[in-house]
Design a protein around this motif. Structure first.
Motif, PDB file in Angstrom:
ATOM      1  N   ARG A  97     -42.520  12.485 -11.438  1.00 36.63           N
ATOM      2  CA  ARG A  97     -43.801  12.667 -10.731  1.00 36.63           C
ATOM      3  C   ARG A  97     -44.605  11.368 -10.780  1.00 36.63           C
ATOM      4  O   ARG A  97     -44.855  10.819 -11.851  1.00 36.63           O
ATOM      5  N   ILE A  98     -44.993  10.891  -9.594  1.00 33.30           N
ATOM      6  CA  ILE A  98     -45.749   9.652  -9.484  1.00 33.30           C
ATOM      7  C   ILE A  98     -47.073   9.933  -8.796  1.00 33.30           C
ATOM      8  O   ILE A  98     -47.123  10.609  -7.766  1.00 33.30           O
ATOM      9  N   ASN A  99     -48.155   9.416  -9.358  1.00 35.86           N
ATOM     10  CA  ASN A  99     -49.469   9.491  -8.722  1.00 35.86           C
ATOM     11  C   ASN A  99     -49.794   8.130  -8.113  1.00 35.86           C
ATOM     12  O   ASN A  99     -49.569   7.095  -8.745  1.00 35.86           O
ATOM     13  N   ALA A 100     -50.283   8.132  -6.876  1.00 33.88           N
ATOM     14  CA  ALA A 100     -50.609   6.873  -6.207  1.00 33.88           C
ATOM     15  C   ALA A 100     -51.853   7.066  -5.353  1.00 33.88           C
ATOM     16  O   ALA A 100     -52.091   8.162  -4.825  1.00 33.88           O
ATOM     17  N   PRO A 101     -52.668   6.023  -5.200  1.00 28.12           N
ATOM     18  CA  PRO A 101     -53.814   6.122  -4.294  1.00 28.12           C
ATOM     19  C   PRO A 101     -53.357   6.426  -2.878  1.00 28.12           C
ATOM     20  O   PRO A 101     -52.399   5.818  -2.382  1.00 28.12           O
ATOM     21  N   ASN A 102     -54.031   7.343  -2.227  1.00 23.57           N
ATOM     22  CA  ASN A 102     -53.693   7.709  -0.860  1.00 23.57           C
ATOM     23  C   ASN A 102     -53.763   6.503   0.076  1.00 23.57           C
ATOM     24  O   ASN A 102     -52.988   6.383   1.024  1.00 23.57           O
ATOM     25  N   GLN A 124     -35.190  13.906  -8.328  1.00 28.27           N
ATOM     26  CA  GLN A 124     -36.201  14.666  -7.585  1.00 28.27           C
ATOM     27  C   GLN A 124     -37.514  13.894  -7.687  1.00 28.27           C
ATOM     28  O   GLN A 124     -38.166  13.905  -8.718  1.00 28.27           O
ATOM     29  N   LEU A 125     -37.887  13.211  -6.621  1.00 29.11           N
ATOM     30  CA  LEU A 125     -39.088  12.383  -6.618  1.00 29.11           C
ATOM     31  C   LEU A 125     -40.265  13.170  -6.054  1.00 29.11           C
ATOM     32  O   LEU A 125     -40.181  13.706  -4.950  1.00 29.11           O
ATOM     33  N   GLU A 126     -41.349  13.228  -6.798  1.00 28.39           N
ATOM     34  CA  GLU A 126     -42.565  13.914  -6.357  1.00 28.39           C
ATOM     35  C   GLU A 126     -43.717  12.911  -6.391  1.00 28.39           C
ATOM     36  O   GLU A 126     -44.100  12.428  -7.454  1.00 28.39           O
ATOM     37  N   SER A 282     -37.360   7.904 -18.974  1.00 25.37           N
ATOM     38  CA  SER A 282     -36.133   8.514 -18.475  1.00 25.37           C
ATOM     39  C   SER A 282     -35.408   7.568 -17.535  1.00 25.37           C
ATOM     40  O   SER A 282     -35.983   6.620 -16.987  1.00 25.37           O
ATOM     41  N   ALA A 283     -34.116   7.849 -17.319  1.00 29.65           N
ATOM     42  CA  ALA A 283     -33.333   7.052 -16.383  1.00 29.65           C
ATOM     43  C   ALA A 283     -33.893   7.184 -14.965  1.00 29.65           C
ATOM     44  O   ALA A 283     -33.833   6.241 -14.178  1.00 29.65           O
ATOM     45  N   GLY A 284     -34.442   8.367 -14.637  1.00 33.36           N
ATOM     46  CA  GLY A 284     -35.031   8.564 -13.318  1.00 33.36           C
ATOM     47  C   GLY A 284     -36.230   7.670 -13.091  1.00 33.36           C
ATOM     48  O   GLY A 284     -36.363   7.029 -12.038  1.00 33.36           O
ATOM     49  N   LEU A 285     -37.137   7.616 -14.084  1.00 36.15           N
ATOM     50  CA  LEU A 285     -38.308   6.748 -13.956  1.00 36.15           C
ATOM     51  C   LEU A 285     -37.878   5.288 -13.920  1.00 36.15           C
ATOM     52  O   LEU A 285     -38.444   4.482 -13.174  1.00 36.15           O
ATOM     53  N   ARG A 286     -36.869   4.946 -14.692  1.00 36.13           N
ATOM     54  CA  ARG A 286     -36.387   3.568 -14.684  1.00 36.13           C
ATOM     55  C   ARG A 286     -35.867   3.187 -13.286  1.00 36.13           C
ATOM     56  O   ARG A 286     -36.067   2.063 -12.818  1.00 36.13           O
ATOM     57  N   ALA A 287     -35.225   4.135 -12.597  1.00 34.36           N
ATOM     58  CA  ALA A 287     -34.727   3.866 -11.240  1.00 34.36           C
ATOM     59  C   ALA A 287     -35.886   3.627 -10.276  1.00 34.36           C
ATOM     60  O   ALA A 287     -35.818   2.763  -9.400  1.00 34.36           O
TER      61      ALA A 287
END
Length: 294
Positions: A97-102, A124-126, A282-287
Motif C-alpha cells: 500500500r502506497i500513499n501519494a499526493p493526488n 498486489q499494488l494499492e 518486504s520484497a514487494g516494497l523493494r520492487a
C-alpha cells in the motif's frame, strides 16, 4: 532470555513509540488487551512502573524512557538483520500500500505501473492518492510519497523520479484583458487562484532569482486544493494558476494556456518515497522502490 521476555519488551517498545495500546497491538498483530497484559507482566517482573496510563493517554515514566532509549538501537539492529534476509527472496508477492499526493501521483506512476505489475505478477499494488497529510504508520501504508520538505523524522527516504517544478499559467482570453506579468510583484495586479491544502491552509507561490527564494501569497477570490481544478479554472479565464509544470504542459503546447514568469521559476523539487526505518522491508516494497527510484 526467554521468548516471553523478548515478546514483552517488543510490546513495551511498540507502546513507547505509538503512545497508544491499540496502534501498538495493530503493529504487533495482537489485541490492545494482549499488549497491556504483556507490558503489565514486564513491569511486574522488573518491579518498576514503565508507563503512566489514563483513559485518554499513555506516557513514559523516567524509568520507561531510559529503558526505551536503550531498547531502540537493539530492535533496530534486529529489524536490519531481518531486512537482510530479503536478498534470498526473488519473487515479490502480497499487497503493498502506497500513499501519494493526488497532485503528483499521475506523474509518478503513469509509466511505472504496467511494467511493475507485468514483471511481478504476485504483487498486489494499492495506491491511495490524496493531498491530505497522512500518517502512513497509523493508516496502514507500507510507504508514502512526499516532497522532501514535508518528510517526518524516523523515516528512510529514497529519491524518486520525476523532479517537478511549478509554473504560472493563464488562458489566452485572460491575457487579452490583462498584461503578462514580468516579475512576481506584478502578480498583485492580477486575479490569482489560491492554492490550499485539504485542511484549508493556503500555501505560497515560490519563485527564485539569483539563488534567492521569493514567496508570493495570492489573495484571489477562488481557492482550490486540486491541481486539475486549478488548470480548468485557468482555462476558463478566471485567473492565473500556479500548478505543476507537467500538469499544464499539454495546454501550453496546444496554445490554450500561456506560461509566464518562466525565468523566475523555483528549482525543481525532488520527490521521495519514504517508509518507517525499522519496518520490515518486504520484497514487494523493494520492487516498488526499485521501479521508482532515480
Amino acid at each position: 532470555m526467554r521468548s516471553t521476555d523478548l515478546s514483552e519488551l517488543a510490546a513495551f517498545d511498540a507502546v513507547a513509540r505509538h503512545r497508544n495500546f491499540r496502534r501498538a497491538g495493530e503493529e504487533r498483530g495482537v489485541t490492545a488487551s494482549a499488549i497491556s497484559h504483556a507490558v503489565g507482566n514486564l513491569e511486574a517482573r522488573v518491579g518498576i512502573r514503565l508507563l503512566n496510563r489514563t483513559t485518554r493517554s499513555v506516557s513514559l515514566t523516567d524509568a520507561g524512557a531510559m529503558l526505551h532509549a536503550q531498547l531502540s538501537p537493539a530492535f533496530g539492529e534486529i529489524g536490519s538483520a531481518l531486512d537482510a534476509l530479503n536478498q534470498f527472496r526473488d519473487t515479490p508477492f502480497g499487497k503493498v500500500r502506497i500513499n501519494a499526493p493526488n497532485s503528483v501521483a499521475p506523474f509518478v506512476f503513469r509509466s511505472v505501473i504496467g511494467p511493475l505489475i507485468a514483471e511481478n505478477p504476485g504483487l498486489q499494488l494499492e495506491v491511495v492518492a490524496t493531498d491530505r497529510l497522512v500518517d502512513i504508520v497509523e493508516e496502514g501504508f507500507d510507504a508514502g510519497i512526499r516532497l522532501g520538505e514535508s518528510l517526518r523524522d524516523g523515516m528512510t527516504a529514497v529519491k524518486i523520479k520525476p523532479r517537478l517544478r511549478f509554473a504560472v499559467v493563464g488562458s489566452t482570453a485572460y491575457f487579452e484583458r490583462h498584461p503578462i506579468p514580468k516579475t512576481p510583484e506584478d502578480l498583485r495586479q492580477h486575479a490569482c487562484i489560491r492554492n490550499i491544502y485539504p485542511s484549508g491552509k493556503p500555501y505560497a507561490w515560490e519563485f527564485s532569482r539569483a539563488g534567492k527564494i521569493i514567496e508570493f501569497e495570492p489573495n484571489g477570490t477562488l481557492s482550490l486544493d486540486d491541481h486539475e481544478l486549478m488548470v480548468e479554472a485557468a482555462l476558463s479565464g478566471v485567473g492565473l494558476a500556479y500548478v505543476w509544470e507537467e500538469r499544464a504542459r499539454p495546454y501550453v503546447q496546444n496554445g490554450s494556456l500561456i506560461e509566464c514568469l518562466a525565468s523566475w521559476r523555483a528549482p525543481e523539487d525532488w520527490l521521495y518515497l519514504y517508509y518507517p526505518t525499522r519496518k520490515y522491508l518486504s520484497a514487494g516494497l523493494r520492487a516498488v522502490i526499485d521501479a521508482l527510484r532515480v
